[in-house]
Design an enzyme around this catalytic site. Structure first.
Site, PDB file in Angstrom:
ATOM      1  CE1 TYR A 103      -3.828   2.327   0.721  1.00 21.49           C
ATOM      2  CE2 TYR A 103      -2.270   3.413   2.174  1.00 21.49           C
ATOM      3  CZ  TYR A 103      -3.466   3.418   1.484  1.00 21.49           C
ATOM      4  OH  TYR A 103      -4.290   4.518   1.565  1.00 21.49           O
ATOM      5  CD1 TRP A 105      -1.669   7.492  -0.503  1.00 22.43           C
ATOM      6  CD2 TRP A 105      -1.815   9.433  -1.615  1.00 22.43           C
ATOM      7  NE1 TRP A 105      -2.930   8.017  -0.286  1.00 22.43           N
ATOM      8  CE2 TRP A 105      -3.043   9.207  -0.947  1.00 22.43           C
ATOM      9  CE3 TRP A 105      -1.668  10.595  -2.361  1.00 22.43           C
ATOM     10  CZ2 TRP A 105      -4.121  10.098  -1.034  1.00 22.43           C
ATOM     11  CZ3 TRP A 105      -2.737  11.477  -2.443  1.00 22.43           C
ATOM     12  CH2 TRP A 105      -3.950  11.220  -1.794  1.00 22.43           C
TER      13      TRP A 105
HETATM   14  N1  LIG Z   1      -1.883   7.641  12.861  1.00 21.21           N
HETATM   15  C1  LIG Z   1      -2.307   7.761  11.598  1.00 21.21           C
HETATM   16  N2  LIG Z   1      -1.734   7.011  10.638  1.00 21.21           N
HETATM   17  C2  LIG Z   1      -2.154   7.134   9.359  1.00 21.21           C
HETATM   18  C3  LIG Z   1      -3.176   8.048   9.001  1.00 21.21           C
HETATM   19  C4  LIG Z   1      -3.781   8.818  10.045  1.00 21.21           C
HETATM   20  O1  LIG Z   1      -4.700   9.624   9.804  1.00 21.21           O
HETATM   21  N3  LIG Z   1      -3.297   8.661  11.321  1.00 21.21           N
HETATM   22  N4  LIG Z   1      -3.568   8.160   7.695  1.00 21.21           N
HETATM   23  C5  LIG Z   1      -3.390   6.990   6.854  1.00 21.21           C
HETATM   24  C6  LIG Z   1      -3.643   7.311   5.452  1.00 21.21           C
HETATM   25  S1  LIG Z   1      -5.183   7.986   5.108  1.00 21.21           S
HETATM   26  C7  LIG Z   1      -2.750   7.061   4.462  1.00 21.21           C
HETATM   27  S2  LIG Z   1      -3.247   7.288   2.840  1.00 21.21           S
HETATM   28  C8  LIG Z   1      -1.408   6.525   4.747  1.00 21.21           C
HETATM   29  C9  LIG Z   1      -0.310   7.096   3.840  1.00 21.21           C
HETATM   30  O2  LIG Z   1       0.784   6.242   3.843  1.00 21.21           O
HETATM   31  P1  LIG Z   1       1.771   6.120   2.574  1.00 21.21           P
HETATM   32  O3  LIG Z   1       1.015   6.254   1.306  1.00 21.21           O
HETATM   33  O4  LIG Z   1       2.594   4.899   2.757  1.00 21.21           O
HETATM   34  O5  LIG Z   1       2.680   7.419   2.782  1.00 21.21           O
HETATM   35  P2  LIG Z   1       3.692   8.176   1.832  1.00 21.21           P
HETATM   36  O6  LIG Z   1       4.572   8.967   2.721  1.00 21.21           O
HETATM   37  O7  LIG Z   1       2.955   8.917   0.778  1.00 21.21           O
HETATM   38  O8  LIG Z   1       4.560   6.999   1.210  1.00 21.21           O
HETATM   39  C10 LIG Z   1       4.840   6.882  -0.150  1.00 21.21           C
HETATM   40  C11 LIG Z   1       6.255   6.348  -0.329  1.00 21.21           C
HETATM   41  O9  LIG Z   1       6.465   6.107  -1.714  1.00 21.21           O
HETATM   42  C12 LIG Z   1       7.737   6.609  -2.092  1.00 21.21           C
HETATM   43  N5  LIG Z   1       7.685   6.910  -3.540  1.00 21.21           N
HETATM   44  C13 LIG Z   1       7.331   8.074  -4.138  1.00 21.21           C
HETATM   45  N6  LIG Z   1       7.383   7.944  -5.475  1.00 21.21           N
HETATM   46  C14 LIG Z   1       7.779   6.673  -5.736  1.00 21.21           C
HETATM   47  C15 LIG Z   1       8.014   5.943  -6.950  1.00 21.21           C
HETATM   48  O10 LIG Z   1       7.853   6.428  -8.054  1.00 21.21           O
HETATM   49  N7  LIG Z   1       8.400   4.635  -6.812  1.00 21.21           N
HETATM   50  C16 LIG Z   1       8.587   4.048  -5.599  1.00 21.21           C
HETATM   51  N8  LIG Z   1       8.971   2.768  -5.574  1.00 21.21           N
HETATM   52  N9  LIG Z   1       8.379   4.724  -4.451  1.00 21.21           N
HETATM   53  C17 LIG Z   1       7.976   6.013  -4.520  1.00 21.21           C
HETATM   54  C18 LIG Z   1       7.949   7.808  -1.223  1.00 21.21           C
HETATM   55  O11 LIG Z   1       9.331   8.132  -1.119  1.00 21.21           O
HETATM   56  C19 LIG Z   1       7.321   7.345   0.105  1.00 21.21           C
HETATM   57  O12 LIG Z   1       8.265   6.716   0.918  1.00 21.21           O
HETATM   58  O13 LIG Z   1      -1.066   6.783   6.122  1.00 21.21           O
HETATM   59  C20 LIG Z   1      -2.052   6.262   7.017  1.00 21.21           C
HETATM   60  N10 LIG Z   1      -1.561   6.369   8.379  1.00 21.21           N
HETATM   61  N1  LIG Z   2      -1.688  18.564   2.990  1.00 23.47           N
HETATM   62  C1  LIG Z   2      -2.079  17.274   2.985  1.00 23.47           C
HETATM   63  N2  LIG Z   2      -3.333  16.965   2.594  1.00 23.47           N
HETATM   64  C2  LIG Z   2      -3.760  15.670   2.612  1.00 23.47           C
HETATM   65  C3  LIG Z   2      -2.893  14.609   2.970  1.00 23.47           C
HETATM   66  C4  LIG Z   2      -1.563  14.961   3.386  1.00 23.47           C
HETATM   67  O1  LIG Z   2      -0.749  14.085   3.751  1.00 23.47           O
HETATM   68  N3  LIG Z   2      -1.199  16.291   3.372  1.00 23.47           N
HETATM   69  N4  LIG Z   2      -3.351  13.303   2.936  1.00 23.47           N
HETATM   70  C5  LIG Z   2      -4.530  13.006   2.136  1.00 23.47           C
HETATM   71  C6  LIG Z   2      -5.114  11.705   2.462  1.00 23.47           C
HETATM   72  S1  LIG Z   2      -4.278  10.295   2.014  1.00 23.47           S
HETATM   73  C7  LIG Z   2      -6.322  11.562   3.038  1.00 23.47           C
HETATM   74  S2  LIG Z   2      -6.992  10.001   3.280  1.00 23.47           S
HETATM   75  C8  LIG Z   2      -7.121  12.715   3.474  1.00 23.47           C
HETATM   76  C9  LIG Z   2      -7.612  12.495   4.895  1.00 23.47           C
HETATM   77  O2  LIG Z   2      -8.710  13.254   5.189  1.00 23.47           O
HETATM   78  P1  LIG Z   2      -9.271  13.220   6.669  1.00 23.47           P
HETATM   79  O3  LIG Z   2      -9.175  11.843   7.204  1.00 23.47           O
HETATM   80  O4  LIG Z   2     -10.603  13.844   6.698  1.00 23.47           O
HETATM   81  O5  LIG Z   2      -8.199  14.179   7.369  1.00 23.47           O
HETATM   82  P2  LIG Z   2      -7.479  14.254   8.784  1.00 23.47           P
HETATM   83  O6  LIG Z   2      -6.482  15.357   8.606  1.00 23.47           O
HETATM   84  O7  LIG Z   2      -6.984  12.933   9.231  1.00 23.47           O
HETATM   85  O8  LIG Z   2      -8.601  14.712   9.773  1.00 23.47           O
HETATM   86  C10 LIG Z   2      -9.327  15.930   9.580  1.00 23.47           C
HETATM   87  C11 LIG Z   2      -9.726  16.492  10.896  1.00 23.47           C
HETATM   88  O9  LIG Z   2     -10.642  15.622  11.569  1.00 23.47           O
HETATM   89  C12 LIG Z   2     -10.582  15.923  12.939  1.00 23.47           C
HETATM   90  N5  LIG Z   2     -10.907  14.747  13.734  1.00 23.47           N
HETATM   91  C13 LIG Z   2     -10.087  13.764  14.152  1.00 23.47           C
HETATM   92  N6  LIG Z   2     -10.756  12.870  14.906  1.00 23.47           N
HETATM   93  C14 LIG Z   2     -12.035  13.305  14.952  1.00 23.47           C
HETATM   94  C15 LIG Z   2     -13.236  12.820  15.561  1.00 23.47           C
HETATM   95  O10 LIG Z   2     -13.256  11.790  16.213  1.00 23.47           O
HETATM   96  N7  LIG Z   2     -14.368  13.546  15.372  1.00 23.47           N
HETATM   97  C16 LIG Z   2     -14.388  14.695  14.651  1.00 23.47           C
HETATM   98  N8  LIG Z   2     -15.551  15.322  14.505  1.00 23.47           N
HETATM   99  N9  LIG Z   2     -13.275  15.179  14.074  1.00 23.47           N
HETATM  100  C17 LIG Z   2     -12.134  14.489  14.209  1.00 23.47           C
HETATM  101  C18 LIG Z   2      -9.172  16.379  13.226  1.00 23.47           C
HETATM  102  O11 LIG Z   2      -9.168  17.534  14.034  1.00 23.47           O
HETATM  103  C19 LIG Z   2      -8.561  16.592  11.873  1.00 23.47           C
HETATM  104  O12 LIG Z   2      -7.867  17.799  11.731  1.00 23.47           O
HETATM  105  O13 LIG Z   2      -6.339  13.905   3.446  1.00 23.47           O
HETATM  106  C20 LIG Z   2      -5.604  14.079   2.231  1.00 23.47           C
HETATM  107  N10 LIG Z   2      -5.036  15.411   2.234  1.00 23.47           N
HETATM  108 MO   LIG Z   3      -5.272   8.469   2.781  1.00 21.99          MO
END
Ligand SMILES: Nc1nc2c(c(=O)[nH]1)N[C@H]1C(S)=C(S)[C@@H](COP(=O)(O)OP(=O)(O)OC[C@H]3O[C@@H](n4cnc5c(=O)[nH]c(N)nc54)[C@H](O)[C@@H]3O)O[C@H]1N2
Ligand SMILES: Nc1nc2c(c(=O)[nH]1)N[C@H]1C(S)=C(S)[C@@H](COP(=O)(O)OP(=O)(O)OC[C@H]3O[C@@H](n4cnc5c(=O)[nH]c(N)nc54)[C@H](O)[C@@H]3O)O[C@H]1N2
Ligand SMILES: [Mo]
Length: 755
Positions: A103, A105
């Site tokens: 998994y 991005w």
């Molecule tokens: N506690 C907590 N944990 C969370 C979340 C949270 O809200 N709270 N959010 C979750 C969510 S929604 C998400 S989506 C995940 C995100 O988790 P990831 O998608 O794993 O996070 P990224 O840092 O985007 O990791 C992408 C990696 O791909 C590498 N990369 C970039 N381009 C390329 C390429 O062309 N080829 C290869 N081979 N590698 C490349 C980058 O260097 C980077 O290390 O985290 C989750 N984890």
């Molecule tokens: N700049 C930037 N933008 C991103 C990303 C990034 O890495 N950087 N990641 C992207 C990705 S992969 C995803 S999946 C989306 C995630 O989108 P979301 O999951 O919606 O985003 P979060 O930032 O995890 O949370 C948004 C807000 O929800 C609030 N929150 C947390 N827990 C609770 C709760 O229990 N109840 C309520 N009511 N609110 C709560 C927090 O205050 C937080 O700031 O964002 C995307 N956008």
């Molecule tokens: Mo995500």
């Protein structure tokens, strides 16, 4: 150049990046691009093999992953060893023993997308164990089809357009706020950033916003807005209190509930209090959420009296029983009876991605074709550590039952599991079980450091590609030479495929550059007005004819509302399912046939709060994408005392003697990390906010010295329905760190032995 965080222009001298500039078509560019100035730093220079693995073979001293040096080898040797190991595991143990769920991005770019490249390679190779769903929306992805009869992606594409919201919505009530910085980003490619513009137009016309969230600046500043702080993880209770008020005060739309929904009677029996359960009244909701009962009732009246859009973000479902927040949120909108009306009803997930409400489908730029998945195990993506720890153990998910395979080889590209997964101390333990771990990475991330074989790959700046976003197709023209010995993921897989005997099937006789032209030609066949490739390449981008979904002025579920008999939903009943016989039939103890409140495993005012008095919100970082370019200038500028900033309310800070700039220690029974304190009234009392993605940097006792929140989160499925991550359910204590804090070593490369 195109990226997940929008289009931008790049100025380079061929070897490094001189400057990153906003794209002229983007009114609101993201700061994330600034990180690219660090594209040449922290790079994996040459293929590298963990010393014990190289000397002793697969499975040797796996407890030393992440702790011992790597030996740098030539590409020929690295590829020979990876190909031989893939063949060994497949032939001796079967393809189920290879985990290619991988998994992450990665980077945008239609052709070079590492997930697609990996899927094509491993499927042609014979298959592997894969994952399903995302960390982003796992619970929503399972609930939405049961309740609305649409796949999650169909439902997101069908969301009410911003133009309709700007014209009609009077009150936007958003659970999880509407964090503008999160709308910087769209998976696969963000076009020009328009959310701020649309919100401004809606506000000018008079739209008010209510942000139910633990953090004040989850709502954009400067608009008519009200912060409704809530104890994290208690949104379902608030929704129950709102519904109860609407019904008891005669404000519920019973006609809508009877004609357009099924199961209202059963849901109401629960909410009214039957079978010895308490009525889920505003008073009850107040006791759970920490919001006053009077305020809950006032909000219910306000919602019933106005054209109200209920928005659900993703954060509220990334929690224990996360399925319930989305299901109950849909129920709340159904009780208001405005579903399918312009600017009213239900919406999701505005504020979680930049393209929601764009009213258009993703530009159909073809990508690398991926063959059908050969039969094999599929796990819910966030159950990866369970799989590694418990081969042969059974698991339930969405009505299915399967056994975890015995995985011996892990193949990861484009993701950083040692940032994104929960309970990293547990992951580090179970990560010792496979015999071989292969990672493709540009950078020395925590995941790369914990591999046996690291293959250095290029970033988008080092290759030509096509970037697709909603309104434009971007020529992603190579800006710099590949750094070190980095190769494209595609070229690595092509070399492996040749060694394994399916080279021509993988490449179809094309080089990477030829593939990019080929995909553009296929795009042009579907869009005859598009210019020839060379003209497009020289222009840098084309605005492309968008394929509108129901026009760019669509209203979610409008046709269903207009005539539910002629346009039924694809649910078993054809209606919105407030009761699902299907889910009820699964018989899960943690997910009933209608939405309901379940106590999370910990929360403020509930379990665990006596020991751990603060709720940790680990949201998305403003200054980077997850862990990407944490070493770049915008992310580094945000650090406090060299660590990830943690925000804490002044009341909680004073009680602990914490001031802005202090190094603090966050801890609970699962782990600990250091972070840099920022005292701020923007977080509610009882809440601390530490964004995800600081590069994981455990010291000798496992404390992350840098501030990755996932040493603190619990690795538990949302429920047996979705088995999604429950990262937002997390209590901690915070203390000031006195004395000399240990240096952060996350960005130092591992010890490398040249050969
Ligand atoms: N506690 C907590 N944990 C969370 C979340 C949270 O809200 N709270 N959010 C979750 C969510 S929604 C998400 S989506 C995940 C995100 O988790 P990831 O998608 O794993 O996070 P990224 O840092 O985007 O990791 C992408 C990696 O791909 C590498 N990369 C970039 N381009 C390329 C390429 O062309 N080829 C290869 N081979 N590698 C490349 C980058 O260097 C980077 O290390 O985290 C989750 N984890
Ligand atoms: N700049 C930037 N933008 C991103 C990303 C990034 O890495 N950087 N990641 C992207 C990705 S992969 C995803 S999946 C989306 C995630 O989108 P979301 O999951 O919606 O985003 P979060 O930032 O995890 O949370 C948004 C807000 O929800 C609030 N929150 C947390 N827990 C609770 C709760 O229990 N109840 C309520 N009511 N609110 C709560 C927090 O205050 C937080 O700031 O964002 C995307 N956008
Ligand atoms: Mo995500």
């Amino acid at each position: 150049m195109a990226s997940h965080w929008g289009p931008f222009l790049i100025d380079s001298d061929g070897g490094s990046v001189r400057g990153v500039h906003p794209h002229p078509a983007d009114p609101d560019p993201s700061p994330i691009s600034g990180g690219l100035a660090a594209v040449t730093r922290c790079r994996v220079g040459r293929p590298a093999i963990r010393r014990s693995w190289l000397e002793g073979g697969p499975g040797t001293a796996t407890e030393r992953r992440g702790a011992e040096p790597f030996v740098e080898v030539g590409w020929g040797e690295a590829l020979d060893r990876v190909a031989a190991e893939l063949a060994r595991v497949r032939d001796d143990l079967g393809t189920d023993a290879i985990y290619g769920g991988s998994y992450g991005w990665g980077s945008s770019g239609r052709f070079h997308d590492p997930t697609t490249q990996t899927a094509r390679f491993l499927r042609l190779f014979g298959g592997c164990t894969v994952s399903r769903g995302t960390y982003s929306g796992a619970a929503a992805e399972v609930v939405v089809p049961h309740v609305l009869g649409l796949t999650y992606h169909e439902a997101v594409a069908a969301q009410t357009s911003w133009s309709r919201i700007a014209a009609h919505t009077e009150l936007l009530v958003s659970f999880g706020g509407l964090r503008l910085s999160n709308t910087d980003v769209t998976y696969g490619g963000q076009g020009p950033h328009l959310t701020r513009t649309w919100l401004g137009r809606a506000a000018e016309r008079g739209m008010r916003m209510v942000g139910v969230a633990p953090v004040d600046d989850d709502l954009p500043a400067g608009l008519a807005r009200r912060w409704f702080p809530i104890r994290p993880g208690t949104d379902v209770a608030l929704m129950c209190g709102l519904i109860h008020t609407l019904v008891t005060e005669g404000r519920a739309d019973l006609t809508f509930l009877r004609r357009w929904c099924v199961g209202w009677e059963r849901l109401w029996a629960y909410l009214a209090g039957s079978g010895g359960e308490p009525p889920r009244s505003a008073e009850w909701a107040a006791s759970v959420t920490g919001v006053g009962a009077g305020e809950i009732r006032a909000l219910a009246r306000d919602m019933a009296a106005h054209r109200t859009l209920v928005n659900l973000t993703l954060s509220i479902q990334r929690a224990d029983h996360g399925e319930q927040t989305w299901w109950m949120g849909i129920a709340l909108a159904a009780v208001l009876g405005q579903i399918g009306l312009p600017g009213g009803g239900i919406a999701f997930p505005f504020g979680a991605a930049g393209n929601v409400g764009a009213g258009q489908t993703r530009e159909p730029v073809p990508g690398l074709p991926v063959p059908l998945l050969p039969p094999g195990p599929v796990i819910p993506v966030a159950r990866v550590a369970d799989m590694l720890e418990h081969p042969g153990q059974g698991f339930h998910a969405d009505g299915g039952y399967d056994l975890y395979p015995d995985v011996r080889l892990v193949y990861w590209t484009g993701g950083n599991v040692f940032h994104h997964h929960q309970d990293l101390n547990r992951l580090a333990r179970v990560w010792q079980r496979p015999e071989t771990i292969v990672v493709h990475e540009p950078f020395w991330t925590a995941t790369a450091r914990r591999a046996d074989i690291v293959l250095p790959v290029t970033t988008p700046l080092e290759r030509d590609d096509l970037g697709g976003a909603e309104t434009m197709l971007v020529a992603m023209v190579q800006a710099i030479e590949p750094v070190g010995e980095a190769r494209h993921d595609h070229d690595v897989f092509a070399s492996l495929a040749h060694r394994l005997g399916f080279g021509p099937a993988f490449t179809e006789g094309r080089t990477a550059g030829e593939w990019v032209r080929h995909l553009y030609d296929r795009y042009r066949q579907a869009n005859p007005a598009a210019p020839a490739f060379d003209e497009f390449w020289a222009a840098g981008s084309v605005a492309h004819p968008v394929a509108p979904m129901g026009g760019t002025d669509q209203v979610f579920l409008e046709r269903f509302r207009a005539d539910p008999e002629a346009h039924p939903l694809r649910t078993p009943s054809g209606r919105i399912e407030l009761w699902s016989a299907t889910i009820d039939g699964y018989g899960y103890p943690d997910c009933a046939g209608h939405p309901r409140w379940y106590e999370p495993f910990e929360r403020l005012g509930g379990a665990g709060a006596d020991r751990w008095p603060l709720h940790l919100v680990s949201n998305q970082p403003r200054w980077r994408l997850h862990s990407q370019y944490d070493h770049g200038p915008p992310s580094q500028a945000a650090k406090v005392a060299g660590r990830e900033p943690v925000r804490i309310n002044p009341v909680d800070a004073a009680a602990r003697g914490i001031a802005t700039g202090d190094v603090v220690r966050l801890h609970n029974e699962r782990g600990a990390c250091l972070a840099g304190a920022v005292v701020s009234g923007a977080v509610a009392p009882g809440v601390v906010e530490l964004a995800t993605g600081a590069w994981y940097d455990p010291g000798p006792d496992g404390t992350c010295r840098h501030g990755n929140p996932n040493v603190l989160t619990r690795d538990k499925g949302t429920s047996q329905l979705a088995q999604g991550p429950s990262a937002q359910t997390c209590l901690v204590e915070v203390t000031r760190f006195d004395g000399e804090p240990p240096p952060v070593q996350a960005f130092d490369p591992p010890e490398l032995i040249g050969r």
